[in-house]
Design an enzyme around this catalytic site. Structure first.
Site, mmCIF file in Angstrom:
data_model
loop_
_atom_site.group_PDB
_atom_site.id
_atom_site.type_symbol
_atom_site.label_atom_id
_atom_site.label_comp_id
_atom_site.label_asym_id
_atom_site.label_seq_id
_atom_site.Cartn_x
_atom_site.Cartn_y
_atom_site.Cartn_z
ATOM 1 N N ASP A 1 1.836 3.941 2.752
ATOM 2 C CA ASP A 1 0.827 4.852 2.181
ATOM 3 C C ASP A 1 1.469 6.025 1.428
ATOM 4 O O ASP A 1 1.684 5.924 0.231
ATOM 5 C CB ASP A 1 -0.139 5.332 3.268
ATOM 6 C CG ASP A 1 -1.537 5.627 2.743
ATOM 7 O OD1 ASP A 1 -1.791 5.390 1.548
ATOM 8 O OD2 ASP A 1 -2.395 6.094 3.527
ATOM 9 N N ASP A 2 1.748 7.117 2.136
ATOM 10 C CA ASP A 2 2.342 8.310 1.516
ATOM 11 C C ASP A 2 3.509 8.782 2.387
ATOM 12 O O ASP A 2 3.410 9.806 3.080
ATOM 13 C CB ASP A 2 1.283 9.417 1.406
ATOM 14 C CG ASP A 2 0.082 8.967 0.598
ATOM 15 O OD1 ASP A 2 0.177 8.923 -0.639
ATOM 16 O OD2 ASP A 2 -0.947 8.628 1.223
ATOM 17 N N HIS B 1 1.407 4.873 -2.420
ATOM 18 C CA HIS B 1 1.078 5.746 -3.547
ATOM 19 C C HIS B 1 2.373 6.408 -3.994
ATOM 20 O O HIS B 1 2.985 7.142 -3.210
ATOM 21 C CB HIS B 1 0.066 6.810 -3.122
ATOM 22 C CG HIS B 1 -1.196 6.237 -2.532
ATOM 23 N ND1 HIS B 1 -2.330 6.032 -3.274
ATOM 24 C CD2 HIS B 1 -1.485 5.795 -1.275
ATOM 25 C CE1 HIS B 1 -3.275 5.503 -2.503
ATOM 26 N NE2 HIS B 1 -2.783 5.341 -1.280
ATOM 27 N N HIS C 1 -9.406 1.019 -1.533
ATOM 28 C CA HIS C 1 -9.389 1.649 -0.213
ATOM 29 C C HIS C 1 -10.809 1.567 0.358
ATOM 30 O O HIS C 1 -11.789 1.854 -0.357
ATOM 31 C CB HIS C 1 -9.025 3.125 -0.316
ATOM 32 C CG HIS C 1 -7.578 3.409 -0.499
ATOM 33 N ND1 HIS C 1 -6.837 2.875 -1.509
ATOM 34 C CD2 HIS C 1 -6.718 4.196 0.219
ATOM 35 C CE1 HIS C 1 -5.592 3.323 -1.427
ATOM 36 N NE2 HIS C 1 -5.488 4.120 -0.384
ATOM 37 N N GLU D 1 -11.150 3.481 5.817
ATOM 38 C CA GLU D 1 -10.116 4.365 6.375
ATOM 39 C C GLU D 1 -10.862 5.442 7.161
ATOM 40 O O GLU D 1 -10.836 5.462 8.377
ATOM 41 C CB GLU D 1 -9.274 4.971 5.227
ATOM 42 C CG GLU D 1 -8.211 5.956 5.706
ATOM 43 C CD GLU D 1 -7.474 6.651 4.549
ATOM 44 O OE1 GLU D 1 -7.987 6.644 3.413
ATOM 45 O OE2 GLU D 1 -6.382 7.219 4.801
ATOM 46 N N HIS E 1 0.860 -1.189 0.000
ATOM 47 C CA HIS E 1 0.000 0.000 0.000
ATOM 48 C C HIS E 1 0.892 1.232 0.000
ATOM 49 O O HIS E 1 1.331 1.702 1.054
ATOM 50 C CB HIS E 1 -0.926 -0.033 1.226
ATOM 51 C CG HIS E 1 -1.918 1.086 1.267
ATOM 52 N ND1 HIS E 1 -3.073 1.027 2.012
ATOM 53 C CD2 HIS E 1 -1.949 2.297 0.654
ATOM 54 C CE1 HIS E 1 -3.761 2.151 1.870
ATOM 55 N NE2 HIS E 1 -3.081 2.947 1.045
#
Ligand code: HPA
Ligand code: ZN
Length: 354
Positions: free
Chosen positions: A296-297, A33, A215, A218, A31
């Site tokens: 994630d980020d 991005h 997703h 969340e 996961h």
């Protein structure tokens, strides 16, 4: 072992051992991005190269702005940041930097999401995005044996028709990049954009042979997780941490072994949880859910995958055998061919004995 004279020195020394353990633990990142790996330094360099003006005066000012109240306040900055990505070279550099960083964290396989609509809407050609990312992914495989694939992710705040048009625009590139582009995902603003909005899109993607992930859960309610499973036939749920609010759903995820790609530092920074010590990752793992930890980020959330493992170990009391279970889950939940999956599981077993 060297000890420190500062209070808590023993913990610091133990922490050092833990860091090495985590970084050496072979793991898959599921996961991530790629646009969320754009570090401020690279953002400023690309802005200068491409003649793009940024709203923040410096790297420090930009980093200081990374204070988020929720998912949307983050997404506003995330999409603003993507404006500096213009050329194939830019996308190549972005992915190369991430893969280098991931390798240092023990990542041996990465399944990387990207948001073409964030680029094509600015006039960047689909081919530019694919070519840049693919070049870096193939380099990493050839030079370092780090395998990776692409998850083309659709922006859920836009209409389904926009996603369908994006899919059609990307399909001709499958001939060239079909070895990498094997899955589709759904991201961006969750609440108000339930999975049902994209039922036709996912039906088409599945018919084309793409592996579906989404997703859900969340910020959105557990019903979005259920809909992602039932309507989109998602094979993995990205985040999914709110599933626990619905005991029947949570039991189903456990019984059916549906993986959750959990991102604890993201959840902390986007205020899905108010304290990492109260994150449910360890509880779900101990109940037998196929939990994986991911970043994630990471450029925005203050940590890459090893930081997620390490901080969870500290705050949630994860034992080393549980960290190995998380790594094992990351391979089990991956889209690696069975043979490669088994090879990594065997490697974990022979090195860590479980
Ligand atoms: N959630 C939804 N969309 C996103 C995220 C996220 O954490 N990161 C980038 N796009
Ligand atoms: Zn995400």
């Amino acid at each position: 072992m060297q000890t420190s004279s500062i209070p808590g020195g023993a913990a610091v020394a133990a922490g050092n051992g833990l860091e090495a353990f985590v970084r050496e633990l072979p793991k898959a990142e599921l996961h991530l991005h790629i646009e969320g790996t754009l570090e401020p330094e690279l953002m400023f360099r690309l802005a200068e190269r491409n003649g793009v003006s940024l709203p923040h005066a410096s790297v420090d000012a930009l980093r200081a702005a990374y204070q988020f109240n929720d998912l949307q306040s983050f997404l506003d900055l995330y999409y603003a940041g993507t404006q500096v990505l213009r050329t194939e070279h830019d996308f190549h550099e972005l992915a190369r930097a991430y893969l280098r960083r991931a390798r240092a964290d023990g990542v041996v396989h990465a399944e990387i999401m990207f948001d073409p609509q964030a680029h094509t809407s600015r006039g960047v050609a689909m081919e530019t995005v694919f070519a840049g990312l693919a070049g870096a992914l193939r380099d990493a495989r050839e030079r370092h044996g780090l395998t990776s694939v692409l998850i083309l992710s659709f922006l859920r705040h836009l209409p389904e028709a926009d996603a369908l048009a994006t899919l059609e625009a990307a399909l001709p590139l499958r001939e060239q990049y079909g070895d990498l582009w094997i899955a589709v995902g759904l991201d961006s603003s969750e609440v108000g954009h339930p999975p049902g909005k994209f039922e036709r899109l996912y039906e088409r993607c599945r018919a084309l042979g793409f592996r579906p992930v989404a997703h859900a859960g969340e910020e959105g309610p557990p019903s979005y997780v259920r809909d992602a499973l039932d309507l989109l036939k998602a094979e993995r749920i990205d985040h999914g941490v709110r599933s626990e609010e619905d005991p029947a759903l949570m039991q189903r995820l456990i019984d059916e072994g549906i993986p959750l790609t959990v991102c604890p530092l993201s959840n902390l920074r986007l205020r899905v949880v108010d304290d990492l010590a109260r994150h449910n990752a360890a509880r779900l793992l101990r109940r037998g859910a196929v939990v994986t930890l991911n970043s994630d980020d990471p450029a925005y959330f203050g940590g890459y995958i090893a930081d997620n493992y390490i901080q969870c170990a500290h705050k949630l009391g994860l034992a080393r055998h549980e960290l190995v279970t998380l790594a094992r889950n990351s391979f089990k939940a991956s889209f690696l061919p069975d043979e490669q999956k088994q090879a990594w599981l065997d490697r974990l077993e022979s090195r860590y004995g479980q």
